[in-house]
Scaffold this motif. Structure first.
Motif, short mmCIF file in Angstrom:
data_model
loop_
_atom_site.label_atom_id
_atom_site.label_comp_id
_atom_site.label_asym_id
_atom_site.label_seq_id
_atom_site.Cartn_x
_atom_site.Cartn_y
_atom_site.Cartn_z
N SER A 20 19.55 20.79 31.64
CA SER A 20 18.26 21.38 30.95
C SER A 20 17.15 20.20 31.46
N GLU A 21 17.38 19.17 31.55
CA GLU A 21 16.20 18.18 32.11
C GLU A 21 15.95 18.73 33.37
N ARG A 22 16.72 19.01 34.11
CA ARG A 22 16.43 19.11 35.63
C ARG A 22 15.68 20.60 35.72
N THR A 23 16.22 21.55 34.73
CA THR A 23 15.64 23.06 34.83
C THR A 23 14.27 22.85 34.32
N THR A 24 14.24 22.02 33.32
CA THR A 24 12.67 21.81 32.77
C THR A 24 11.73 21.30 33.57
N ALA A 25 12.03 20.21 34.55
CA ALA A 25 11.30 19.70 35.49
C ALA A 25 10.99 20.68 36.63
N TYR A 26 11.78 21.39 36.88
CA TYR A 26 11.66 22.36 38.09
C TYR A 26 10.71 23.47 37.66
N ALA A 27 11.05 23.91 36.56
CA ALA A 27 10.10 25.10 36.01
C ALA A 27 8.52 24.52 35.69
N ARG A 28 8.63 23.24 35.02
CA ARG A 28 7.37 22.56 35.20
C ARG A 28 6.57 22.38 36.38
N SER A 29 7.14 22.03 37.56
CA SER A 29 6.53 21.98 38.96
C SER A 29 6.17 23.42 39.40
N LEU A 30 6.98 24.62 39.09
CA LEU A 30 6.39 25.71 39.40
C LEU A 30 5.24 26.09 38.72
N ALA A 31 5.10 25.88 37.57
CA ALA A 31 3.91 26.18 36.59
C ALA A 31 2.76 25.42 37.18
#
Length: 298
Positions: free
Chosen positions: A183-194
């Motif tokens: 989940s840490e990676r998915t959160t970081a990726y989603a943040r980068s797209l936001a």
């Protein structure tokens, strides 16, 4: 005396079925329970093996509302539960709604159903990525649709498919099937797209929760990818003034949306939509549709 019903061999006491839960439409608790029974097939498929949190609103959206992750007192022994790790407070037990009898029991409590992005077999290993698009007035779901289409195109460049549903409140949820990822990676990726979305669409999008930044713009909330966070599940009723549902929608509907009413669905809209479209989120249930996240760092 509360009426007793038997569902899949389980005896259930259903209470206050004539009670009006949604005064705006006169919708009763009995109608709420009935809605969940006729929507059970797709709903149970999306709930499978996901520990649930409940937002309870037994006196309607204007009454007391309380959010609980723990198994409610009085839960029947036949309702499945599972232990869920919580780093700060130790493990807790949460409800699993795996069958129709458990769903009817939960509906009788009058709840919104919320789930994490992972299943009980792999806590904190997400099999889906989520973006919650939340409009700040005077922006509406119409502006969310523009942001959603940008995100869909951007995710496609990383080889990821995106599916959409209304939040049942004001905005949209975008869901992406992914190979199990911390989940840490998915959160970081989603943040980068936001962050990317805000840079590309500065007049439309913000990626920070700060209220002062949000009027007239779409807040892309990526935080629900965190292991401890949850998102309202597809087909759940919401504790809103009217019995709105978090309803799957097509990308054509998103592209054509010019008025918020076009993407507002009440509980009695769902059966006809299922008859017309089937479950638009079925691909999320197919492990073969899952794709890996691109390599970081983000």
């Amino acid at each position: 005396m509360s009426p007793i019903t038997v569902v899949e061999g389980r005896r259930l006491s259903l209470t206050n079925l004539d009670k009006v839960i949604y005064p705006g439409t006169g919708t009763t608790k009995g109608e709420v329970v009935h809605y969940y029974t006729i929507t059970a097939d797709p709903l149970l498929a999306h709930l499978r093996d996901r520990p649930l949190s409940f937002l309870r609103y037994p006196d309607g959206p204007d009454g007391q509302r309380f959010f609980t992750k723990n198994v409610p007192p009085g839960t029947p022994a036949w309702v499945q539960t599972c232990e869920v790790p919580h780093s700060s407070s130790g493990p807790t037990r949460q409800v699993l709604v795996q069958d129709l009898s458990s769903l009817v029991w939960a509906a009788n409590l009058v709840v919104e159903l919320h789930a994490p992005q992972w299943t009980r077999g792999a806590p904190g290993s997400a099999d889906r990525l989520v973006f919650d698009l939340d409009p700040g007035a005077p922006a509406t779901v119409v502006e969310c649709c523009a942001a959603a289409q940008w995100l869909r195109r951007r995710l496609a460049t990383d080889g990821l498919d995106t599916y959409a549903k209304t939040s049942g409140a004001k905005g949209l949820h975008l869901i992406v099937p992914i190979e199990p990822t911390p989940s840490e990676r998915t959160t970081a990726y989603a943040r980068s797209l936001a962050v990317e979305a805000q840079a590309a669409l500065p007049d439309l999008v913000v990626h920070k929760m700060t209220k002062a930044l949000r009027p007239g713009k779409v807040f892309i909330d990526f935080s629900q990818n965190a292991a401890a966070k949850t998102t309202a599940v597809a087909y759940t009723l919401r504790a809103r003034p009217t019995p709105t549902v978090s309803a799957p929608v097509t990308w054509d509907e998103i592209a054509d949306c010019t008025d918020p009413g076009q993407l507002t669905f009440l509980f009695d809209d769902i059966a006809p939509r299922l008859a017309r479209h089937g479950d638009l989120l079925t691909p999320l249930l197919d492990p073969g549709r899952a794709r890996p996240l691109p390599n970081g760092p983000w």
